[in-house]
Scaffold this active site. Sequence first.
Site, PDB file in Angstrom:
ATOM      1  N   GLY A 136       0.855  -1.175   0.000  1.00  0.00           N
ATOM      2  CA  GLY A 136       0.000   0.000   0.000  1.00  0.00           C
ATOM      3  C   GLY A 136       0.887   1.219   0.000  1.00  0.00           C
ATOM      4  N   CYS A 137       0.262   2.374   0.109  1.00  0.00           N
ATOM      5  CA  CYS A 137       1.054   3.597   0.084  1.00  0.00           C
ATOM      6  C   CYS A 137       1.797   3.762   1.396  1.00  0.00           C
ATOM      7  CB  CYS A 137       0.142   4.780  -0.158  1.00  0.00           C
ATOM      8  SG  CYS A 137       1.020   6.319  -0.351  1.00  0.00           S
ATOM      9  N   GLN A 138       1.181   3.343   2.485  1.00  0.00           N
ATOM     10  CA  GLN A 138       1.715   3.670   3.808  1.00  0.00           C
ATOM     11  C   GLN A 138       2.410   2.502   4.485  1.00  0.00           C
ATOM     12  OE1 GLN A 138       1.414   6.556   5.593  1.00  0.00           O
ATOM     13  NE2 GLN A 138       0.129   7.747   4.244  1.00  0.00           N
TER      14      GLN A 138
END
Lengths: 143, 417
Positions: A50-52
């Site tokens: 994911g992005c995080q």
Amino acid sequence: MTIDERQDQIIDDFAIFDDWMDKYEYIIQLGKELPIIDEKYKTEENIIKGCQSKVWLHADYKDGKLYFTADSDAIITKGLVSMVVQVLSEQTPQDIANADIYFINEIGLQNHLSPTRSNGLLAMLKQIKLYALAYQTQALKAS
Amino acid sequence: MSANTSFETGIQLDIQKIRADFPILQTQVYGKPLVYLDNAATTQKPKLVLDAIQDYYTQYNSNVHRGVHYLSQKATGAYEEARKKATAFINAKHAHEVIFTRGTTDGINLVASSFGRKFLKEGDSIVISAIEHHSNIVPWQMICEERGASIKVIPVNEKGELVLETLDELLDERVKLVALTYISNTLGTINPVKEVIARAHQQNIPVLVDAAQAAPHLPLDVQDLDVDFMALSAHKMYGPTGFGVLYGKEDWLNQMPPYQGGGDMIKSVSFQKTTYNVLPLKFEAGTPSIAEAIAFGAAIDYIQEIGISNIQETESQLYSYAVDALRTIDELRFIGEANNRAASISFLVGDAHPFDIGEILDKQGIAVRTGHHCTEPIMQYFKIPGTVRASIAMYNTPEEIDKLVVGVKKAITLLNG
């Protein structure tokens, strides 16, 4: 228990918490309590980026049911992931493929599923559905 | 609990008056007053900027540079006025050295593509630094791959400062350009760009400065810096999104081929031959972002009225206040501790994932950024998944920093509980 029964149980669990602090405390606890994946499955192949934060997901198929284990490097994500696993593991591919996942919205954590904040959760649900569809197709072919 | 307020409230700026100009700062999130500390990602907009957009569309919406009618002339006037404001803001010698773009990324891509196609040959290289934003890495990688050139990297030390000793060694005769950020969006490091430019120029190498993070925080003077190219974004300067400026020295811009074809960049077209327009229109294909340009002009007016030096001084006090306040948290460690820093503060807390901290801060109404901030290479250097980043703007207050400190402490309690 069916997928919906498990979702309803989680929704009931969360109903006792009034404020976000308690909800998060519970999620963090879930994340901490569950060593939910075998270290050997924490491979690049099993990673959902994911992005995080990172989420690892592993699937096993036994006796007509899919078994999921997962992990995340962020504890809140890990808590959410463990709930998803609780709901969708030990179910048939068909039930998983057809499942409507509503508990995350119901427990008031819907922002976890907005595209930019999904942090692998959405991707994880998608991956689980893909596994389910793959095994469903296999099962159909076999029959 | 909260850090004591030894902060000398800006003798330069009346922060409460400034805050009143920004409607969104009155917002409540989850029933708490918004504490907006994600200004490095984008700043909020003052009413004056919002009005400029509204006025354009309601009073003189029209295409520029073409129409002979009243509205078109009015729009063209306002659009070109914005260019003059931008020219003055960065102290460019000529207005035609100010190219309007979609933002910093677009500006860098323009130079990479156009300068690269003209000047990069096989075996050449581009020098960048280890703390660049992806926008100042990827466009160079793309053109280098196309031309058979390579990228060389100025390393950083553990404080997040450039190791300048390596620079002269890096700057050999095959280097065609140096591309460097002015202020790191992740670490807050202020790079010694003037010195780098001077040293590159000794070897006749031009320099591009990514001023996305610098433009809202310190005075920019392209002539004093003697910089060859400089890119910035309107939305990080209290202006609209999707708009920015690429400054280029006239001489370089004239040597470079157009970036995109169509619209204003053309002087005349036949099927045999197209003659390109002169600067700056040569690089402004298609109908431009007219409302954004005009609103950017309004944002520049707003900054100029307050005074960029006043902003710099007040923010610098707030920055020190924030660093001192965060230092009181035992478990906290800063990522990037350059001696010369501004705007952004990156940190980690114990072994907590930055996402967990950001998530819990959010529920307290505090907006920070978490993750790698589009600077993955520097995360790899520090061997971390990302950071929590608090980035300030002129409208932030010491009280908001106190709330951040309380918020981080609450996150620690919750995660360790």
